[in-house]
Design a protein around this motif. Structure first.
Motif, PDB file in Angstrom:
ATOM      1  N   ALA A 151      -1.223  -8.824  10.304  1.00 33.36           N
ATOM      2  CA  ALA A 151      -0.586  -7.841   9.428  1.00 33.36           C
ATOM      3  C   ALA A 151      -0.972  -6.421   9.796  1.00 33.36           C
ATOM      4  O   ALA A 151      -0.247  -5.477   9.513  1.00 33.36           O
ATOM      5  CB  ALA A 151      -0.971  -8.110   7.974  1.00 33.36           C
ATOM      6  N   GLY A 152      -2.113  -6.263  10.474  1.00 28.73           N
ATOM      7  CA  GLY A 152      -2.621  -4.932  10.754  1.00 28.73           C
ATOM      8  C   GLY A 152      -1.699  -4.080  11.589  1.00 28.73           C
ATOM      9  O   GLY A 152      -1.670  -2.861  11.452  1.00 28.73           O
ATOM     10  N   ASN A 153      -0.908  -4.690  12.478  1.00 26.64           N
ATOM     11  CA  ASN A 153      -0.042  -3.889  13.349  1.00 26.64           C
ATOM     12  C   ASN A 153       1.431  -4.138  13.063  1.00 26.64           C
ATOM     13  O   ASN A 153       2.268  -3.993  13.925  1.00 26.64           O
ATOM     14  CB  ASN A 153      -0.336  -4.207  14.819  1.00 26.64           C
ATOM     15  CG  ASN A 153      -0.016  -5.648  15.170  1.00 26.64           C
ATOM     16  OD1 ASN A 153       0.251  -6.456  14.293  1.00 26.64           O
ATOM     17  ND2 ASN A 153      -0.045  -5.958  16.452  1.00 26.64           N
ATOM     18  N   PHE A 154       1.750  -4.467  11.808  1.00 27.09           N
ATOM     19  CA  PHE A 154       3.132  -4.836  11.519  1.00 27.09           C
ATOM     20  C   PHE A 154       4.103  -3.680  11.699  1.00 27.09           C
ATOM     21  O   PHE A 154       5.276  -3.881  11.981  1.00 27.09           O
ATOM     22  CB  PHE A 154       3.257  -5.398  10.096  1.00 27.09           C
ATOM     23  CG  PHE A 154       3.224  -4.357   9.013  1.00 27.09           C
ATOM     24  CD1 PHE A 154       4.387  -3.888   8.449  1.00 27.09           C
ATOM     25  CD2 PHE A 154       2.016  -3.856   8.558  1.00 27.09           C
ATOM     26  CE1 PHE A 154       4.363  -2.945   7.440  1.00 27.09           C
ATOM     27  CE2 PHE A 154       1.987  -2.907   7.559  1.00 27.09           C
ATOM     28  CZ  PHE A 154       3.152  -2.449   6.995  1.00 27.09           C
ATOM     29  N   LEU A 155       3.631  -2.425  11.577  1.00 29.96           N
ATOM     30  CA  LEU A 155       4.535  -1.296  11.737  1.00 29.96           C
ATOM     31  C   LEU A 155       4.963  -1.112  13.189  1.00 29.96           C
ATOM     32  O   LEU A 155       6.022  -0.565  13.470  1.00 29.96           O
ATOM     33  CB  LEU A 155       3.857  -0.010  11.237  1.00 29.96           C
ATOM     34  CG  LEU A 155       3.703   0.109   9.720  1.00 29.96           C
ATOM     35  CD1 LEU A 155       2.910   1.360   9.380  1.00 29.96           C
ATOM     36  CD2 LEU A 155       5.056   0.140   9.035  1.00 29.96           C
ATOM     37  N   HIS A 198      -2.218  -6.662  -5.257  1.00 31.72           N
ATOM     38  CA  HIS A 198      -2.999  -7.898  -5.170  1.00 31.72           C
ATOM     39  C   HIS A 198      -2.815  -8.543  -3.799  1.00 31.72           C
ATOM     40  O   HIS A 198      -3.783  -8.972  -3.168  1.00 31.72           O
ATOM     41  CB  HIS A 198      -2.546  -8.862  -6.268  1.00 31.72           C
ATOM     42  CG  HIS A 198      -3.201 -10.210  -6.203  1.00 31.72           C
ATOM     43  ND1 HIS A 198      -4.474 -10.444  -6.665  1.00 31.72           N
ATOM     44  CD2 HIS A 198      -2.754 -11.398  -5.713  1.00 31.72           C
ATOM     45  CE1 HIS A 198      -4.792 -11.717  -6.472  1.00 31.72           C
ATOM     46  NE2 HIS A 198      -3.767 -12.318  -5.894  1.00 31.72           N
ATOM     47  N   ALA A 199      -1.576  -8.578  -3.331  1.00 33.67           N
ATOM     48  CA  ALA A 199      -1.309  -9.164  -2.017  1.00 33.67           C
ATOM     49  C   ALA A 199      -1.975  -8.363  -0.908  1.00 33.67           C
ATOM     50  O   ALA A 199      -2.560  -8.927   0.020  1.00 33.67           O
ATOM     51  CB  ALA A 199       0.199  -9.236  -1.782  1.00 33.67           C
ATOM     52  N   HIS A 200      -1.898  -7.041  -0.994  1.00 38.51           N
ATOM     53  CA  HIS A 200      -2.515  -6.199   0.032  1.00 38.51           C
ATOM     54  C   HIS A 200      -4.021  -6.409   0.082  1.00 38.51           C
ATOM     55  O   HIS A 200      -4.629  -6.400   1.161  1.00 38.51           O
ATOM     56  CB  HIS A 200      -2.195  -4.729  -0.243  1.00 38.51           C
ATOM     57  CG  HIS A 200      -0.771  -4.373   0.025  1.00 38.51           C
ATOM     58  ND1 HIS A 200      -0.258  -3.117  -0.203  1.00 38.51           N
ATOM     59  CD2 HIS A 200       0.262  -5.121   0.511  1.00 38.51           C
ATOM     60  CE1 HIS A 200       1.027  -3.100   0.132  1.00 38.51           C
ATOM     61  NE2 HIS A 200       1.362  -4.303   0.562  1.00 38.51           N
ATOM     62  N   GLN A 201      -4.627  -6.614  -1.067  1.00 36.64           N
ATOM     63  CA  GLN A 201      -6.066  -6.868  -1.104  1.00 36.64           C
ATOM     64  C   GLN A 201      -6.420  -8.181  -0.423  1.00 36.64           C
ATOM     65  O   GLN A 201      -7.554  -8.370   0.022  1.00 36.64           O
ATOM     66  CB  GLN A 201      -6.555  -6.878  -2.555  1.00 36.64           C
ATOM     67  CG  GLN A 201      -6.531  -5.500  -3.204  1.00 36.64           C
ATOM     68  CD  GLN A 201      -6.847  -5.545  -4.687  1.00 36.64           C
ATOM     69  OE1 GLN A 201      -6.726  -6.593  -5.329  1.00 36.64           O
ATOM     70  NE2 GLN A 201      -7.258  -4.422  -5.244  1.00 36.64           N
ATOM     71  N   ILE A 227      -2.140  -9.510   2.878  1.00 38.25           N
ATOM     72  CA  ILE A 227      -0.767  -9.987   3.027  1.00 38.25           C
ATOM     73  C   ILE A 227       0.198  -8.821   2.856  1.00 38.25           C
ATOM     74  O   ILE A 227       0.132  -8.088   1.869  1.00 38.25           O
ATOM     75  CB  ILE A 227      -0.439 -11.069   1.973  1.00 38.25           C
ATOM     76  CG1 ILE A 227      -1.459 -12.196   2.036  1.00 38.25           C
ATOM     77  CG2 ILE A 227       0.974 -11.596   2.172  1.00 38.25           C
ATOM     78  CD1 ILE A 227      -1.483 -12.929   3.347  1.00 38.25           C
ATOM     79  N   ILE A 228       1.097  -8.658   3.825  1.00 39.49           N
ATOM     80  CA  ILE A 228       2.115  -7.604   3.774  1.00 39.49           C
ATOM     81  C   ILE A 228       3.477  -8.254   3.538  1.00 39.49           C
ATOM     82  O   ILE A 228       3.894  -9.122   4.299  1.00 39.49           O
ATOM     83  CB  ILE A 228       2.158  -6.799   5.090  1.00 39.49           C
ATOM     84  CG1 ILE A 228       0.765  -6.273   5.450  1.00 39.49           C
ATOM     85  CG2 ILE A 228       3.159  -5.652   4.976  1.00 39.49           C
ATOM     86  CD1 ILE A 228       0.184  -5.308   4.456  1.00 39.49           C
ATOM     87  N   ALA A 286       5.790 -14.125   8.937  1.00 36.61           N
ATOM     88  CA  ALA A 286       5.475 -15.436   9.495  1.00 36.61           C
ATOM     89  C   ALA A 286       6.502 -15.877  10.523  1.00 36.61           C
ATOM     90  O   ALA A 286       6.179 -16.567  11.469  1.00 36.61           O
ATOM     91  CB  ALA A 286       5.404 -16.472   8.377  1.00 36.61           C
ATOM     92  N   THR A 287       7.744 -15.444  10.367  1.00 33.47           N
ATOM     93  CA  THR A 287       8.780 -15.893  11.292  1.00 33.47           C
ATOM     94  C   THR A 287       9.032 -14.912  12.419  1.00 33.47           C
ATOM     95  O   THR A 287       9.821 -15.195  13.317  1.00 33.47           O
ATOM     96  CB  THR A 287      10.113 -16.115  10.552  1.00 33.47           C
ATOM     97  OG1 THR A 287      10.507 -14.894   9.921  1.00 33.47           O
ATOM     98  CG2 THR A 287       9.971 -17.216   9.533  1.00 33.47           C
ATOM     99  N   SER A 288       8.379 -13.753  12.415  1.00 36.22           N
ATOM    100  CA  SER A 288       8.716 -12.749  13.420  1.00 36.22           C
ATOM    101  C   SER A 288       7.593 -12.426  14.377  1.00 36.22           C
ATOM    102  O   SER A 288       7.789 -11.688  15.318  1.00 36.22           O
ATOM    103  CB  SER A 288       9.144 -11.447  12.729  1.00 36.22           C
ATOM    104  OG  SER A 288       8.057 -10.883  12.026  1.00 36.22           O
ATOM    105  N   GLN A 289       6.387 -12.947  14.155  1.00 37.91           N
ATOM    106  CA  GLN A 289       5.271 -12.599  15.014  1.00 37.91           C
ATOM    107  C   GLN A 289       4.717 -13.834  15.702  1.00 37.91           C
ATOM    108  O   GLN A 289       4.538 -14.878  15.096  1.00 37.91           O
ATOM    109  CB  GLN A 289       4.154 -11.937  14.197  1.00 37.91           C
ATOM    110  CG  GLN A 289       4.583 -10.620  13.598  1.00 37.91           C
ATOM    111  CD  GLN A 289       3.415  -9.918  12.948  1.00 37.91           C
ATOM    112  OE1 GLN A 289       2.268 -10.283  13.144  1.00 37.91           O
ATOM    113  NE2 GLN A 289       3.700  -8.897  12.178  1.00 37.91           N
ATOM    114  N   ARG A 290       4.427 -13.701  16.984  1.00 36.49           N
ATOM    115  CA  ARG A 290       3.864 -14.802  17.746  1.00 36.49           C
ATOM    116  C   ARG A 290       2.356 -14.859  17.581  1.00 36.49           C
ATOM    117  O   ARG A 290       1.699 -13.851  17.394  1.00 36.49           O
ATOM    118  CB  ARG A 290       4.183 -14.642  19.231  1.00 36.49           C
ATOM    119  CG  ARG A 290       5.659 -14.761  19.552  1.00 36.49           C
ATOM    120  CD  ARG A 290       5.874 -14.483  21.029  1.00 36.49           C
ATOM    121  NE  ARG A 290       7.276 -14.581  21.368  1.00 36.49           N
ATOM    122  CZ  ARG A 290       7.867 -15.687  21.773  1.00 36.49           C
ATOM    123  NH1 ARG A 290       7.172 -16.794  21.873  1.00 36.49           N
ATOM    124  NH2 ARG A 290       9.145 -15.710  22.072  1.00 36.49           N
TER     125      ARG A 290
END
Length: 245
Positions: free
Chosen positions: A52-56, A202-205, A208-209, A239-243
Motif C-alpha cells: 500500500a505504501g507506493n499505491f500512488l 481505521h483502515a489506514h491505521q 489498508i488503502i 489486491a487485483t492490481s498489484q503483483r
C-alpha cells in the motif's frame, strides 16, 4: 477484539517502526518465537502495508491488459466452494457481484464478487501468485473491526481461474441516494460522513488503502431504524492490481 488479534496488531505496529528488513526480521524472531501462525499473520499484514505504501506510483491496472466483455461462465445456481450463487445484484467494469448462500460451516446470505474476463487470473498473474496476494489482503482485512466497514469474509479462485471475494451482504442504498430521498439536513449528512471518515481512518491505521471511495461504495443500511453507513470493497482494487514481489 480478541487477545490474539490484539497481540498480532501490537507486534505489527512495533515491527513497522523498525528501520530495515533485518531489524524487522530480528524483532519478529524475538516477538513471535516458535509461533509460526502468529508470525505468518503479522508478516501478511506487513506485506499488505508495504504494497500500500507506493499505491500512488502504481497504475491502478496493468496497461497491457485489455478487458474482455465475454460472458462469465459462473451464474445463478453455480456452486463456488461453500457458496451457491443466487442472483446478480451488481456489476461494474471489472466484476460482477452476486448474492450467494454460504452452506457451511454456517448458513447465511453473503455478497460474492467475481472478477470478469480481462482481469482474471490467467491474464493478470498466475494462479499461485494471485491466490497468495489475495491471502495477504484477506489477512489484512480480517484485522479490521469497525461498525462502518463491511467485513470481507473469504477469498479464493474459482475452478475457471477467476479471483473472487466474499463479503458481508449489505442491504441498503448508496449514501447520496439515502440523503437525497430522506432530505437530510446538512448536519445529518455530516454525521453520516464523519462515520465514513472514521471507518477510512481505521483502515489506514491497519495499513489498508481503499483506493475507490465513492458514493456507490458507501451504503446506508438501517439498524433499529437508524441509518448506519457501511464502506464496502475495501482493498479489492489494490489486491487485483498489484503483483507480488
Amino acid at each position: 477484539m480478541t487477545n490474539e488479534k490484539k497481540r498480532i496488531e501490537e507486534i505489527y505496529h512495533l515491527a513497522l517502526e523498525k528501520k530495515n528488513r533485518k531489524e524487522r526480521s530480528d524483532y519478529l524472531d524475538s516477538a513471535c518465537g516458535n509461533d509460526s501462525k502468529l508470525r505468518a499473520s503479522v508478516e501478511g499484514l506487513l506485506q499488505a502495508h508495504d504494497k500500500a505504501g507506493n499505491f500512488l506510483e502504481v497504475p491502478p491496472f496493468d496497461p497491457d491488459v485489455t478487458l474482455d466483455t465475454s460472458p462469465l461462465t459462473e451464474g445463478p445456481g453455480t456452486n463456488i466452494g461453500n457458496y451457491k450463487l443466487l442472483e446478480q445484484i451488481g456489476e461494474g467494469g471489472m466484476a460482477v457481484v452476486y448474492m450467494a448462500e454460504q452452506k457451511k460451516p454456517i448458513r447465511r446470505k453473503v455478497a460474492l464478487k467475481i472478477i470478469k474476463l480481462g482481469m482474471d487470473t490467467k491474464e493478470v498473474m498466475d494462479t499461485k501468485e494471485v491466490t497468495a496476494r489475495f491471502e495477504v489482503e484477506r489477512q489484512a482485512l480480517a484485522m479490521m473491526e469497525h461498525p462502518n466497514i463491511a467485513k470481507v469474509l473469504d477469498a479464493g479462485t474459482t475452478n475457471t481461474g477467476r479471483p473472487y471475494f466474499v463479503m458481508e451482504l449489505v442491504k441498503g442504498v448508496s449514501i447520496t441516494d439515502y440523503c437525497d430521498k430522506n432530505k437530510l439536513t446538512t448536519k445529518e449528512r455530516l454525521d453520516l460522513f464523519i462515520s465514513v471518515c472514521n471507518a477510512v481512518q481505521h483502515a489506514h491505521q491497519k495499513g489498508i488503502i481503499h483506493r475507490d471511495i465513492k458514493p456507490s461504495n458507501v451504503m446506508i443500511t438501517l439498524r433499529d431504524g437508524k441509518p448506519v453507513p457501511k464502506v464496502i470493497d475495501f482493498g479489492i482494487a489494490k489486491a487485483t492490481s498489484q503483483r507480488l514481489t
